[in-house]
Design a protein around this motif. Structure first.
Motif, PDB file in Angstrom:
ATOM      1  N   ALA A 235      -9.910  24.196  -4.826  1.00  0.00           N
ATOM      2  CA  ALA A 235      -9.507  23.944  -6.213  1.00  0.00           C
ATOM      3  C   ALA A 235     -10.571  23.157  -6.952  1.00  0.00           C
ATOM      4  CB  ALA A 235      -8.176  23.206  -6.246  1.00  0.00           C
ATOM      5  N   ALA A 236     -11.255  22.285  -6.228  1.00  0.00           N
ATOM      6  CA  ALA A 236     -12.344  21.522  -6.851  1.00  0.00           C
ATOM      7  C   ALA A 236     -13.462  22.456  -7.307  1.00  0.00           C
ATOM      8  CB  ALA A 236     -12.880  20.486  -5.866  1.00  0.00           C
ATOM      9  N   ALA A 237     -13.813  23.406  -6.443  1.00  0.00           N
ATOM     10  CA  ALA A 237     -14.844  24.379  -6.811  1.00  0.00           C
ATOM     11  C   ALA A 237     -14.414  25.192  -8.021  1.00  0.00           C
ATOM     12  CB  ALA A 237     -15.131  25.302  -5.625  1.00  0.00           C
ATOM     13  N   GLU A 238     -13.142  25.585  -8.053  1.00  0.00           N
ATOM     14  CA  GLU A 238     -12.621  26.363  -9.177  1.00  0.00           C
ATOM     15  C   GLU A 238     -12.644  25.553 -10.469  1.00  0.00           C
ATOM     16  OE1 GLU A 238      -8.800  27.440  -7.750  1.00  0.00           O
ATOM     17  OE2 GLU A 238      -9.536  29.071  -6.438  1.00  0.00           O
ATOM     18  N   ALA A 239     -12.340  24.257 -10.374  1.00  0.00           N
ATOM     19  CA  ALA A 239     -12.340  23.402 -11.565  1.00  0.00           C
ATOM     20  C   ALA A 239     -13.723  23.336 -12.188  1.00  0.00           C
ATOM     21  CB  ALA A 239     -11.853  21.997 -11.199  1.00  0.00           C
ATOM     22  N   LEU A 240     -14.754  23.285 -11.351  1.00  0.00           N
ATOM     23  CA  LEU A 240     -16.119  23.214 -11.866  1.00  0.00           C
ATOM     24  C   LEU A 240     -16.560  24.523 -12.505  1.00  0.00           C
ATOM     25  CD1 LEU A 240     -17.869  21.189  -9.016  1.00  0.00           C
ATOM     26  CD2 LEU A 240     -17.291  20.386 -11.310  1.00  0.00           C
ATOM     27  N   GLU A 241     -15.926  25.626 -12.123  1.00  0.00           N
ATOM     28  CA  GLU A 241     -16.302  26.923 -12.681  1.00  0.00           C
ATOM     29  C   GLU A 241     -15.533  27.246 -13.955  1.00  0.00           C
ATOM     30  OE1 GLU A 241     -18.857  28.478 -11.539  1.00  0.00           O
ATOM     31  OE2 GLU A 241     -19.035  27.030  -9.896  1.00  0.00           O
ATOM     32  N   LEU A 242     -14.437  26.548 -14.207  1.00  0.00           N
ATOM     33  CA  LEU A 242     -13.592  26.876 -15.353  1.00  0.00           C
ATOM     34  C   LEU A 242     -14.276  26.623 -16.684  1.00  0.00           C
ATOM     35  CD1 LEU A 242     -10.045  25.634 -14.250  1.00  0.00           C
ATOM     36  CD2 LEU A 242     -10.792  27.994 -14.619  1.00  0.00           C
ATOM     37  N   SER A 243     -15.005  25.514 -16.760  1.00  0.00           N
ATOM     38  CA  SER A 243     -15.666  25.173 -18.027  1.00  0.00           C
ATOM     39  C   SER A 243     -16.905  24.345 -17.721  1.00  0.00           C
ATOM     40  CB  SER A 243     -14.711  24.384 -18.926  1.00  0.00           C
ATOM     41  OG  SER A 243     -14.315  23.171 -18.302  1.00  0.00           O
ATOM     42  N   PRO A 244     -17.903  24.418 -18.584  1.00  0.00           N
ATOM     43  CA  PRO A 244     -19.111  23.608 -18.355  1.00  0.00           C
ATOM     44  C   PRO A 244     -18.793  22.126 -18.463  1.00  0.00           C
ATOM     45  CG  PRO A 244     -19.169  24.663 -20.510  1.00  0.00           C
ATOM     46  CD  PRO A 244     -18.008  25.254 -19.786  1.00  0.00           C
ATOM     47  N   SER A 245     -19.458  21.348 -17.629  1.00  0.00           N
ATOM     48  CA  SER A 245     -19.235  19.906 -17.641  1.00  0.00           C
ATOM     49  C   SER A 245     -20.138  19.237 -18.662  1.00  0.00           C
ATOM     50  CB  SER A 245     -19.505  19.315 -16.257  1.00  0.00           C
ATOM     51  OG  SER A 245     -19.456  17.902 -16.297  1.00  0.00           O
ATOM     52  N   ALA A 246     -19.627  18.137 -19.225  1.00  0.00           N
ATOM     53  CA  ALA A 246     -20.455  17.334 -20.129  1.00  0.00           C
ATOM     54  C   ALA A 246     -21.536  16.590 -19.351  1.00  0.00           C
ATOM     55  CB  ALA A 246     -19.581  16.348 -20.893  1.00  0.00           C
ATOM     56  N   TYR A 247     -21.444  16.602 -18.018  1.00  0.00           N
ATOM     57  CA  TYR A 247     -22.399  15.879 -17.159  1.00  0.00           C
ATOM     58  C   TYR A 247     -22.927  16.881 -16.124  1.00  0.00           C
ATOM     59  CZ  TYR A 247     -19.795  12.405 -19.620  1.00  0.00           C
ATOM     60  OH  TYR A 247     -19.191  11.699 -20.644  1.00  0.00           O
ATOM     61  N   PRO A 248     -23.822  17.762 -16.553  1.00  0.00           N
ATOM     62  CA  PRO A 248     -24.230  18.891 -15.694  1.00  0.00           C
ATOM     63  C   PRO A 248     -24.908  18.480 -14.398  1.00  0.00           C
ATOM     64  CG  PRO A 248     -25.607  18.737 -17.677  1.00  0.00           C
ATOM     65  CD  PRO A 248     -24.465  17.802 -17.874  1.00  0.00           C
ATOM     66  N   THR A 249     -25.691  17.407 -14.404  1.00  0.00           N
ATOM     67  CA  THR A 249     -26.367  17.003 -13.164  1.00  0.00           C
ATOM     68  C   THR A 249     -25.357  16.591 -12.109  1.00  0.00           C
ATOM     69  OG1 THR A 249     -28.324  16.254 -14.391  1.00  0.00           O
ATOM     70  CG2 THR A 249     -28.040  15.413 -12.155  1.00  0.00           C
ATOM     71  N   ALA A 250     -24.383  15.761 -12.495  1.00  0.00           N
ATOM     72  CA  ALA A 250     -23.354  15.323 -11.549  1.00  0.00           C
ATOM     73  C   ALA A 250     -22.483  16.495 -11.115  1.00  0.00           C
ATOM     74  CB  ALA A 250     -22.499  14.230 -12.180  1.00  0.00           C
ATOM     75  N   ALA A 251     -22.152  17.376 -12.053  1.00  0.00           N
ATOM     76  CA  ALA A 251     -21.310  18.524 -11.710  1.00  0.00           C
ATOM     77  C   ALA A 251     -22.037  19.479 -10.761  1.00  0.00           C
ATOM     78  CB  ALA A 251     -20.896  19.254 -12.984  1.00  0.00           C
ATOM     79  N   SER A 252     -23.318  19.724 -11.023  1.00  0.00           N
ATOM     80  CA  SER A 252     -24.102  20.597 -10.148  1.00  0.00           C
ATOM     81  C   SER A 252     -24.197  20.009  -8.740  1.00  0.00           C
ATOM     82  CB  SER A 252     -25.502  20.791 -10.732  1.00  0.00           C
ATOM     83  OG  SER A 252     -26.317  21.537  -9.861  1.00  0.00           O
ATOM     84  N   ALA A 253     -24.411  18.692  -8.661  1.00  0.00           N
ATOM     85  CA  ALA A 253     -24.504  18.043  -7.348  1.00  0.00           C
ATOM     86  C   ALA A 253     -23.185  18.131  -6.595  1.00  0.00           C
ATOM     87  CB  ALA A 253     -24.917  16.579  -7.525  1.00  0.00           C
ATOM     88  N   LEU A 254     -22.065  17.945  -7.297  1.00  0.00           N
ATOM     89  CA  LEU A 254     -20.768  18.039  -6.631  1.00  0.00           C
ATOM     90  C   LEU A 254     -20.498  19.472  -6.191  1.00  0.00           C
ATOM     91  CD1 LEU A 254     -18.202  16.704  -5.671  1.00  0.00           C
ATOM     92  CD2 LEU A 254     -17.204  17.073  -7.944  1.00  0.00           C
ATOM     93  N   ARG A 255     -20.913  20.437  -7.002  1.00  0.00           N
ATOM     94  CA  ARG A 255     -20.750  21.839  -6.615  1.00  0.00           C
ATOM     95  C   ARG A 255     -21.481  22.113  -5.293  1.00  0.00           C
ATOM     96  NH1 ARG A 255     -22.478  23.645 -10.917  1.00  0.00           N
ATOM     97  NH2 ARG A 255     -20.505  23.958 -12.030  1.00  0.00           N
ATOM     98  N   LEU A 256     -22.676  21.558  -5.151  1.00  0.00           N
ATOM     99  CA  LEU A 256     -23.430  21.721  -3.904  1.00  0.00           C
ATOM    100  C   LEU A 256     -22.698  21.070  -2.740  1.00  0.00           C
ATOM    101  CD1 LEU A 256     -27.079  20.954  -5.132  1.00  0.00           C
ATOM    102  CD2 LEU A 256     -26.045  23.196  -4.714  1.00  0.00           C
ATOM    103  N   ARG A 257     -22.142  19.893  -2.981  1.00  0.00           N
ATOM    104  CA  ARG A 257     -21.434  19.209  -1.897  1.00  0.00           C
ATOM    105  C   ARG A 257     -20.213  20.016  -1.463  1.00  0.00           C
ATOM    106  NH1 ARG A 257     -21.139  13.255  -0.412  1.00  0.00           N
ATOM    107  NH2 ARG A 257     -19.730  13.322   1.372  1.00  0.00           N
ATOM    108  N   ILE A 258     -19.517  20.592  -2.416  1.00  0.00           N
ATOM    109  CA  ILE A 258     -18.354  21.409  -2.072  1.00  0.00           C
ATOM    110  C   ILE A 258     -18.770  22.601  -1.220  1.00  0.00           C
ATOM    111  CG2 ILE A 258     -16.559  22.894  -3.036  1.00  0.00           C
ATOM    112  CD1 ILE A 258     -16.510  20.955  -5.468  1.00  0.00           C
ATOM    113  N   GLN A 259     -19.870  23.241  -1.572  1.00  0.00           N
ATOM    114  CA  GLN A 259     -20.371  24.362  -0.762  1.00  0.00           C
ATOM    115  C   GLN A 259     -20.711  23.899   0.647  1.00  0.00           C
ATOM    116  OE1 GLN A 259     -23.609  25.657  -3.262  1.00  0.00           O
ATOM    117  NE2 GLN A 259     -22.373  27.208  -4.298  1.00  0.00           N
ATOM    118  N   ALA A 260     -21.303  22.711   0.756  1.00  0.00           N
ATOM    119  CA  ALA A 260     -21.625  22.173   2.079  1.00  0.00           C
ATOM    120  C   ALA A 260     -20.349  21.875   2.858  1.00  0.00           C
ATOM    121  CB  ALA A 260     -22.466  20.907   1.935  1.00  0.00           C
TER     122      ALA A 260
END
Length: 455
Positions: A235-260
């Motif tokens: 669900a966390a991964a889905e939340a990041l895909e629903l809409s662009p984040s106002a904080y793209p660097t942090a969101a991109s890093a969290l997306r990577l962590r979720i994949q890991a």
């Protein structure tokens, strides 16, 4: 335990002097025509006329009395009259703005206080804090953040500003940034238990805290952290895909962590390749990179990445455990043992924190264990704050007298002041890295990469 309070303080604002006036003054005989005279109330009976005093302090006291009684309409009538009678009184202006804010007329209230701050610079701190609160309520989060930061720039020890800014950052999923303000609250000796629990786990909130109403998530990054807090990484991964984040660097890093975390190594590798490594990237990025490197058998490079992770987030038990495994694969058994032990200690604090987040009962032995573990982790200000919490609970449970509680709290205050006098009271870089010589390891990995070897 610190209690939540409003941002506006008694010094120089309407609350302070008007409250004093209410306790020391009587309504004068001369009065303006009644405000609200003949106004119907719920019972169907007309209200008696409200006398309007000529003295501003007495009028402010009447306004506060109406506000405290919950009579918003009467308070609004009175404050409008006061504003006509005393247009240049800053305390009347502040009360007028407060009442407008209560009526959700935030733009008017903010403009009014901003004008007052420009004409009376001594009111700026109060204005920044109060208007920031309104901006949060009206969903203008970047503007609210800017005002909290402006207040802290001019008054860095303002605990309520640290608290409100940290709360906003937590809701937005910016937990690493929030942690800096929570730690400052520990140093100031004005920290709440939920803030202390937040410091036990930076990656995500505990499940019991994630569902607290005042911590309702904001934006895709906030919703992703919330989902992780309740154990739903998908669900966390889905939340990041629903809409662009106002904080793209942090969101991109969290997306990577979720994949890991989900061991999606193929998309993780592609995403990592599309994200150039940089020192300023957050802990989530370094954890994901280290996980990918360890998966590829590049254990020296993985240790470097996990070191970068824990330097940014000393509460990341998974990073320490992964570092230990890679150190063991390198043959660095001594450092591996230290990292494994570190992971275990952090996990103990998080197990206690998770239990407290979902249960209002407090076990004294559990609190003692938490304090001792935090001391072992070289996190003295957190440990000291938990000691104060323990005293409060002991007094509430009648296992400690009021006199003994006061004595113990005085000792805790002295301990905190002593820690503040130490140049580097928190964990050192060498401690955080479990004795790993990061600089030498980086040189070794770079040389191996140039020679085309396995890292």
């Amino acid at each position: 335990a610190a209690q939540r309070s409003g941002t506006a303080q008694g010094d120089g604002t309407a609350q302070g002097s008007a409250a004093a006036a209410a306790s020391s003054s009587q309504t004068t005989a001369s009065a303006e025509p009644a405000v609200g005279a003949g106004r119907a109330v719920s019972s169907g009976v007309l209200e008696p006329a409200t006398s309007i005093p000529k003295d501003p302090a007495q009028l402010r006291a009447q306004i506060l009395s109406a506000m405290e009684a919950g009579d918003d309409d009467l308070a609004f009538d009175l404050v409008r009259t006061a504003k006509r009678m005393f247009p240049d009184d800053p305390q009347v202006t502040f009360l007028m703005a407060l009442i407008l804010g209560q009526r959700n007329r935030f733009p008017e209230a903010i403009r009014m206080l901003d004008a007052m701050a420009r004409s009376i610079p001594s009111t700026q701190a109060t204005v920044w804090g109060q208007t920031a609160d309104w901006l949060v309520e009206s969903g203008q989060w970047p503007a609210a953040e800017a005002r909290y930061r402006e207040l802290l720039h001019h008054a860095p020890d303002t605990a309520i500003a640290h608290r409100k800014l940290a709360e906003l950052l937590v809701r937005q999923g910016r937990r690493q940034e929030a942690a800096a303000h929570h730690r400052q609250l520990c140093r100031l000796g004005d920290v709440e238990e939920i803030e202390l629990r937040s410091l036990l786990s930076i990656v995500h909130p505990f499940g019991g805290d994630a569902v607290k109403p005042h911590l309702e998530p904001i934006g895709s990054l906030g919703n992703a952290r919330f989902a992780i807090g309740v154990g739903n990484w998908t669900a966390a991964a889905e939340a990041l895909e629903l809409s662009p984040s106002a904080y793209p660097t942090a969101a991109s890093a969290l997306r990577l962590r979720i994949q890991a975390q989900l061991q999606n190594f193929e998309p993780l590798a592609k995403s990592i390749d599309d994200t150039p490594a940089a020192e300023q990237l957050p802990a989530d990025y370094w954890f994901a990179l280290g996980t990918l490197q360890a998966h590829r058998g590049q254990h020296r490079a993985a240790v470097i990445s996990f070191c970068q992770t824990v330097l940014r987030d000393e509460t990341d038990a998974e990073a320490y455990a992964a570092m230990s495994r890679s150190l063991q694969a390198m043959g660095a058994s001594s450092e591996a043992a230290v990292a494994a032990a570190r992971a275990g200690l952090i996990e103990q604090t998080q197990e206690i924190g998770a239990e407290m987040a979902k249960n209002t009962d407090r076990d004294d032995a559990q609190l003692t264990s938490l304090i001792k573990t935090l001391e072992q982790l070289n996190r003295p200000f957190e440990a000291i704050a938990w000691k104060a919490m323990q005293v409060v609970y002991r007094q509430a449970n009648s296992t400690l007298s009021a006199a003994d509680a006061r004595q113990r709290l005085a000792e805790i205050v002295a301990e905190r002041k002593e820690q503040l006098s130490i140049t580097e009271p928190d964990a050192s870089r060498d401690f955080l890295l479990c004795g790993v010589d990061l600089e030498s390891l980086e040189v070794e990995v770079d040389a191996s990469a140039e020679a085309g070897g396995q890292n």
